[in-house]
Write a protein that holds these residues in place. Structure first.
Motif: not given
Lengths: 119, 116
Positions: A36, A38, A41-44, A88, A90, A110-111
């Motif tokens: 995924y 990101q 300021n948005r969702g995945l 970002l 994930f 994952g982080k």
């Protein structure tokens, strides 16, 4: 219990260069793997998934990922990075049975790895 | 088409107050999930709803957290007596179903909760 590791907190790459975002996993049985993205300021947003079949999975925005069972890895790749890919990322795993049986449906993430593409 | 929506987008509250976060899943999606995203903790599963079945609450961190899903659609996550450690982004996701090719989860933009 399953787990996902993204060993790099941050990856920097020059625009036009190939990029790799690493992911390794630990799960009993055959994993179902996801990437995924990101944006700020948005969702995945879903990029791609591996369920079975060809180890090379192609997804959105020119991304692909290679499933390597022996190395328990699912690295995300793109041949030529764009500045707009900065975000970002994930990696996530679904336990066995989560796709066809009574197994858990909980995604374990994952982080995250922050990708910065430099113009 | 419409995606998963969440409201409010931002919520600032004082320690000890109760808050309610709302999620509208994609129409027709029977599965709904809540996750929490906080610095240093990544994404944590909180709770899962599937159709009319009893929810899986195994991820809720304490009994101050609860969630409902009315009519198999809209869901509300309630946090009572908020603490500073509750500050995070709360993400909602939905999918057509929990299994098979329908497990792909679609996420909303999240609610950023700040507890002062």
């Amino acid at each position: 219990a399953q787990s996902v590791a993204q060993p790099e907190d941050q990856v920097n790459v020059a625009e036009g260069n190939p990029l790799t975002v690493k992911c390794t996993y630990s799960v009993s049985g055959n994993p179902y793997l996801f990437w995924y993205v990101q944006y700020p300021n948005r969702g995945l947003q879903f990029l791609l998934k591996y369920i079975t079949g060809d180890n090379l999975v192609k997804g959105s925005y020119g991304f692909e990922a290679e499933f390597n069972k022996s190395q328990t890895s699912f690295h995300l790749k793109k041949p030529s990075a764009l500045v707009s890919d900065s975000a970002l990322y994930f990696c996530a795993v679904l336990p066995p049975g989560g796709y066809s049986g009574a197994g858990s449906y909980q995604l374990t993430f994952g982080k995250g790895t922050k990708l910065s593409v430099i113009p | 088409g419409a995606g998963v929506s969440q409201s409010p987008s931002n919520k600032v509250t004082e320690k000890g107050k109760d808050v309610e976060l709302r999620c509208d899943p994609i129409s027709g999606h029977t599965a709904l999930y809540w996750y929490r995203q906080s610095l240093g903790q990544g994404l944590e599963f909180l709770i899962y709803f599937q159709g009319n079945s009893a929810p899986d609450k195994s991820g809720l961190p304490s009994d101050r957290f609860s969630a409902e899903r009315t009519g198999g659609s809209v869901s509300t996550l309630t946090i009572q007596r908020t603490q500073q450690e509750d500050s995070a982004v709360y993400l909602c996701a939905s999918s057509l179903g929990p299994r098979g090719v329908y497990n792909e989860q679609f996420f909303g933009p999240g609610t950023r909760l700040t507890v002062l």
